[in-house]
Structures are given as structure tokens and as C-alpha cells.
Motif scaffolding. Structure first.
Motif, PDB file in Angstrom:
ATOM      1  N   TYR B  13      -7.445   1.626  -0.616  1.00  0.00           N
ATOM      2  CA  TYR B  13      -8.159   0.487  -0.036  1.00  0.00           C
ATOM      3  C   TYR B  13      -7.544  -0.803  -0.541  1.00  0.00           C
ATOM      4  O   TYR B  13      -7.317  -0.964  -1.730  1.00  0.00           O
ATOM      5  N   TYR B  14      -7.230  -1.726   0.411  1.00  0.00           N
ATOM      6  CA  TYR B  14      -6.910  -3.104   0.029  1.00  0.00           C
ATOM      7  C   TYR B  14      -8.223  -3.854   0.134  1.00  0.00           C
ATOM      8  O   TYR B  14      -8.650  -4.200   1.240  1.00  0.00           O
ATOM      9  N   THR B  45       2.851   2.014   2.491  1.00  0.00           N
ATOM     10  CA  THR B  45       1.794   2.032   1.477  1.00  0.00           C
ATOM     11  C   THR B  45       1.793   3.360   0.740  1.00  0.00           C
ATOM     12  O   THR B  45       1.721   3.408  -0.484  1.00  0.00           O
ATOM     13  N   ASN B  54       1.916  -0.024  -6.006  1.00  0.00           N
ATOM     14  CA  ASN B  54       0.722  -0.708  -5.519  1.00  0.00           C
ATOM     15  C   ASN B  54      -0.143  -1.239  -6.649  1.00  0.00           C
ATOM     16  O   ASN B  54      -1.009  -2.071  -6.425  1.00  0.00           O
ATOM     17  N   ILE B  57      -0.493  -4.998  -6.879  1.00  0.00           N
ATOM     18  CA  ILE B  57      -1.286  -5.793  -5.948  1.00  0.00           C
ATOM     19  C   ILE B  57      -2.732  -5.798  -6.423  1.00  0.00           C
ATOM     20  O   ILE B  57      -3.281  -4.736  -6.721  1.00  0.00           O
ATOM     21  N   ASN B  59      -6.816  -5.920  -6.348  1.00  0.00           N
ATOM     22  CA  ASN B  59      -7.852  -5.395  -5.448  1.00  0.00           C
ATOM     23  C   ASN B  59      -7.466  -4.128  -4.703  1.00  0.00           C
ATOM     24  O   ASN B  59      -7.966  -3.878  -3.612  1.00  0.00           O
ATOM     25  N   VAL B  60      -6.548  -3.356  -5.268  1.00  0.00           N
ATOM     26  CA  VAL B  60      -6.222  -2.091  -4.622  1.00  0.00           C
ATOM     27  C   VAL B  60      -6.968  -0.960  -5.323  1.00  0.00           C
ATOM     28  O   VAL B  60      -6.993  -0.902  -6.547  1.00  0.00           O
TER      29      VAL B  60
END
Lengths: 295, 251
Positions: B13-14, B45, B54, B57, B59-60
Motif C-alpha cells: 500500500y502507498y 513496485t 520501497n 518511500i 508511507n509504504v
């Protein structure tokens, strides 16, 4: 009116505006150099100032300026590097970081006389450093730090994100990626900023009047022990710099050749700052070329 | 055939947006696996979850299990730096460091503490040869890698990954910024590399997937639609969506 005509008029107007600015700047520079250079000689550059008679030089002030510059850069370079790296590479993008960045921006627009009075209260009075090179260097650090930090931060931020990914994907730790990939890549920008900062510090007067003092006691250039009171390296002696000297003799100088000394000192100051700027450009370009191999 | 990487019901989830909707698939060692699908389908992804890129990044959120040689790579005791040494990555844009070709290739080794000049020289030659760029760079080893062409830069980037001796190489559209000749050189090179490495390739180019991969995985909207033998996928896909995609009806 057709577009082509409009374009021509706009071009002419822009040329006129920039031409006027260049003309003013060039006239100023030429005037300072023309008025000052005839008074500059080896004797002028090396002999101490005289308060009441003609024939004094700016030797001690020139040395003070350079020594103060070195000390100030020694303090502010590592601090600004650390702060810039933290802000660009480690700080999370939240309100606290934004707050710090805004504070730095505000600090960088602080009038230098305010920085000087702040330095006077803190370093000269509170810490009892007196009017000294150390107080002056610390005040200059406060004056310079915001700009240097922003420069480091911006130089690092301009390194592409793909380089960070490349480092991390290669199995480098975050610290290794920053110190071995990102900082080396940003080095040309960082170096240029540091040298320009040095030029600004060299020409600074207001921040030093109340911190490094307005007197230039005679120096004993045969004794370099920093703890000896007349040693050129003693950081706790008062030290009038070149820029402060120009300000001072113009406001209260009573030597008969005051105009000549002031003009000569100004010319020297301008030339040194010019040298800083040119070398910053040259060095930044050279470093970039050396690292990228492009022509 | 041995499985090297396995994902088990992997969701990503982003923020609130679900980009991977439960992917379960096994990657076979010493094969080329191609991940294809339209933009935004989640193939890149997924690739970036395999070496935990990931994580960079904010909020992943990732759920489910991913194992490398049976070891859970999202386990708390997993050393990410070690993981990325075993799972190397090549990006879409060639991203050599602005240093010499030689320094680029030995960067990972030097930081791992290898100082022996002979050992480094040897690694440079083997890696550049394996990445089919030795002939073009052997005379300019000490010049900046940025002076090379894009295709040469990309192969130097591959050599840089090979020098660290990973088990798996992830390639994120490695030829999409290159001309056809450079691309075909990289394709040929990947075919020779697969006997020593497991290769996972994201590509937009279906011909490329068809030419070099052993298996093809087709993604759509965060789901794995079909994952099968490449020849079968392109000649006789079992899903309607796959057939629509390869025949160019959308995507």
C-alpha cells in the motif's frame, strides 16, 4: 503591434536595463581601483598603520583579516556541512524540518550589525572573551553559517535521486551512500559556496566592530606561539580587520594621508574579494570537470 | 528447478492505495523472468519489494511474506545492506557515479574493504567482460563513466552490480532509454549471464520479454493475471486479459 516588433522592443529594454546595471558596477569598481591602486605598494601592504602621521600601511589589518577568515571558516565549515547533510539527507519532511529551514532563512537575512551586537553580548561580555579574534570568528560563524548551510543543503539536494538509489541498491549503507557518493558529487557546488562565503566574511565590517575590536596592537612576527600576547596567532588579542579599518579611518581617522590610506585599503579589499570570487568559479568548474570528465 | 525468491500473498500500500493486491509467485534460479503489463500495473513496485527499495518511500506498508533462499527478507533480523548485496539492481536510467569507469565497478568492493590492487583489477576485467563492455572501455578505464554513451553507461552499471557478486539481478526496464543496438547487446549479455545469476526483468517491450525470458508474468491493476512459460504465454495464453494485452487491444 505585431509580435516581432514587440519582441524587439522588449529585447532593447532588457539590454538597456542590464547595461545600466553593468555600467554602474563597472564605474564603481574602476573608481575604487583607480583611486586606490596608486597608493598600494609592498610597503603599504606590510607596514603597520600610523595614527597621527603619514606613511602608514595596512599590514596588520590585512593579516588580521586573513587569520580571522581562516578561524571563522574552520569553525563554520564542519558545522554547516553537518547541518546541511542532516537537513538534506536525514531530516524527515515534517513541520519541524520546515521550521528549522525557515529559521535558517531568516537568520541568513539578519543584518550583520545585529549579529555583531549579539556577538558582543554573548562572546565579549558573557563568555569574557573580550574584543578578540575568537569573539570575531564566532560572530562571523553566526553570520556565515545560515548561508553556508543552505548552500550545502542545496548542493546535496541537486544530486539526482537515482544516485542515492544506485548507492543503496549496491549494498552501501545510508551513511556510506551519503559520504561516498552524494557528498563527493556535490563537492563542486559546496566548494564554490564555501569560497564565496569566505569572500563575504573577508569584506564584513559591522559584525566585527563590537567583537574583534577596533584596535590593531603591534604584532611580533618573530614569535608564533599562540599564547604569547603579541603573537600573530594569539586568538585572544583584539584585531582590527581591513574592512573595520576602512570604516574607522573614514569616520575618525586623523592621519594626514587618511584619504590615500582609505582608498588603498579599499582597493586591496576589493581585489582580494574579487580573487575569492574568481577562484571559486575556477575551482568549482575545475572540480566538476575533473569528476565528470566532460568538456 | 530450484526456487530462489518466493512471494506469498504480498500486498503493498502507498498510503491507502493498494498497489499490489496479493501476489504469490516463485522465481526460478538461473532463469530470466520477465514482468510485463501496462504502466501502473505494479510490476516495478513488485520488483522493488524484492530488494526492499520501497523502504525508502514514506508511507509504504507491505504485508505477506517474501523469501530469498527460504529466508524471510522482511524479518526484523534481516540486514538490508546484506540483502542488497545479494539482490543487485539495475535501473531504467543509467546511473553511473560521476567517477571513472574503474572506480564505478569497484565501488562496492572497495567499500567492502577490498584494497588489493590485483584483486580489484581482476574484478574490473571480469565484470566488464561479463557485462560485454570490456572492449569499449578497457582503454578508458580511468576516464569518467559519464563520458560514455548511454548504452555503455548502462552496461557499466550492470558490471558494477556484477562485481559485488549477487545471486539475483533485478532490472527495471534497463533498455527503455537506449537505442535498439545497445538494447540488443544488453539482451545478448543477459542470456549469457543467466547461467550464473537469477535475473528478474521488468520490461515494457513485449518482444524483449518474448526474446530472452524463460517465464513471463503478466500484471494488471496490481494483480498477477498469468504467470507461465514464455513461449506458452505468447502463443497460447490461458486468460482473456493476457490475450487482449499481447494482441495490442489495450495497454
Amino acid at each position: 503591434m505585431n509580435v516581432r516588433r514587440q519582441d524587439k522592443i522588449a529585447t532593447v529594454v532588457l539590454y538597456l536595463i542590464s547595461g545600466t546595471i553593468i555600467l554602474i558596477l563597472a564605474a564603481l569598481l574602476l573608481y575604487i581601483l583607480a583611486a586606490g591602486l596608486p597608493h598600494v605598494s609592498w610597503h603599504f601592504l606590510t607596514s603597520p598603520a600610523r595614527a597621527f602621521e603619514a606613511g602608514g600601511g595596512i599590514g596588520i589589518q590585512l593579516f588580521n583579516s586573513l587569520y580571522l577568515l581562516v578561524l571563522a571558516m574552520l569553525i563554520s565549515m564542519p558545522v554547516s556541512l553537518g547541518a546541511g547533510i542532516y537537513l538534506s539527507e536525514y531530516a524527515k519532511k515534517n513541520w519541524r524540518t520546515t521550521f528549522v529551514q525557515t529559521a535558517i532563512e531568516i537568520l541568513s537575512s539578519l543584518p550583520s550589525v545585529v549579529v555583531g551586537l549579539f556577538g558582543f553580548l554573548i562572546f565579549v561580555v558573557q563568555f569574557k572573551f573580550g574584543f578578540s579574534i575568537l569573539s570575531g570568528a564566532l560572530a562571523l560563524t553566526f553570520f556565515n553559517l545560515p548561508l553556508l548551510t543552505r548552500n550545502v543543503e542545496e548542493s546535496l539536494a541537486s544530486v539526482q535521486g537515482s544516485q542515492r538509489e544506485a548507492g543503496l541498491a549496491l549494498g552501501l549503507s545510508r551513511f556510506e551512500t551519503v559520504t561516498r557518493v552524494i557528498v563527493p558529487e556535490a563537492l563542486p557546488g559546496i566548494t564554490t559556496g564555501m569560497i564565496l562565503g569566505a569572500g563575504r566574511v573577508f569584506g564584513e565590517a559591522a559584525a566585527l566592530i563590537y567583537t574583534a575590536g577596533q584596535s590593531a596592537p603591534a604584532l611580533d612576527f618573530s614569535n608564533w606561539n599562540p599564547f604569547y600576547i603579541a603573537s600573530p596567532l594569539n586568538p585572544l588579542r583584539p584585531a582590527e580587520t581591513l574592512a573595520v579599518h576602512i570604516w574607522k579611518i573614514n569616520s575618525e581617522g586623523i592621519m594626514p594621508d587618511v584619504a590615500a590610506v582609505s582608498a588603498g585599503a579599499s582597493a586591496v579589499l576589493v581585489i582580494v574579494v574579487l580573487l575569492f570570487n574568481l577562484s571559486a568559479r575556477w575551482f568549482g568548474k575545475w572540480l566538476f570537470k575533473k569528476m565528470t570528465g566532460g568538456d | 528447478m530450484a526456487t530462489i525468491i518466493e512471494t506469498n500473498d504480498t500486498h503493498l500500500y502507498y498510503g491507502k492505495k493498494e498497489a499490489l493486491k496479493g501476489i504469490s509467485m516463485a522465481f526460478t534460479a538461473n532463469e530470466i523472468t520477465a514482468l510485463i503489463g501496462p504502466s501502473g500495473c505494479g510490476k516495478s513496485t513488485l520488483l522493488r519489494t524484492l530488494n526492499r527499495m520501497n523502504d525508502l518511500i514514506p508511507n509504504v506498508t507491505i504485508t505477506g511474506k517474501i523469501t530469498l533462499n527460504g529466508q524471510d527478507i522482511y524479518a526484523p533480523e534481516m540486514d538490508i545492506v546484506e540483502l542488497r548485496k545479494e539482490v543487485g539492481m539495475v535501473f531504467q536510467q543509467p546511473n553511473p557515479f560521476p567517477f571513472s569507469v574503474y572506480d564505478n565497478v569497484v565501488y562496492g568492493l572497495r567499500l567492502a574493504g577490498i584494497r588489493d590492487k590485483r584483486q580489484l583489477d581482476e574484478a574490473v576485467e571480469t565484470s566488464l567482460k561479463a557485462a560485454s563492455v570490456w572492449e569499449e572501455t578497457k582503454d578508458v578505464l580511468h576516464q569518467s563513466a559519464l563520458a560514455l554513451s548511454g548504452g555503455q553507461q548502462q552496461r557499466v552499471c550492470i558490471a558494477r552490480v556484477l562485481a559485488v557478486k549477487p545471486d539475483v539481478i533485478l532490472l527495471d526496464e534497463p533498455t527503455s532509454a537506449l537505442d535498439p543496438i545497445s538494447s540488443s547487446k544488453i539482451e545478448t549479455m543477459l542470456l549469457t549471464l543467466k547461467k550464473d545469476y537469477s535475473i528478474i526483468l521488468v520490461t515494457h517491450n513485449m518482444q524483449q520479454a518474448g526474446r530472452i525470458s524463460d517465464r513471463t508474468a503478466f500484471f494488471l491493476d496490481g494483480r498477477l493475471v498469468e504467470y507461465t512459460n514464455t513461449t506458452k504465454f505468447f502463443t497460447n495464453p490461458s486468460k482473456q486479459e493476457s490475450e487482449d494485452y499481447i494482441s495490442g487491444r489495450f495497454g
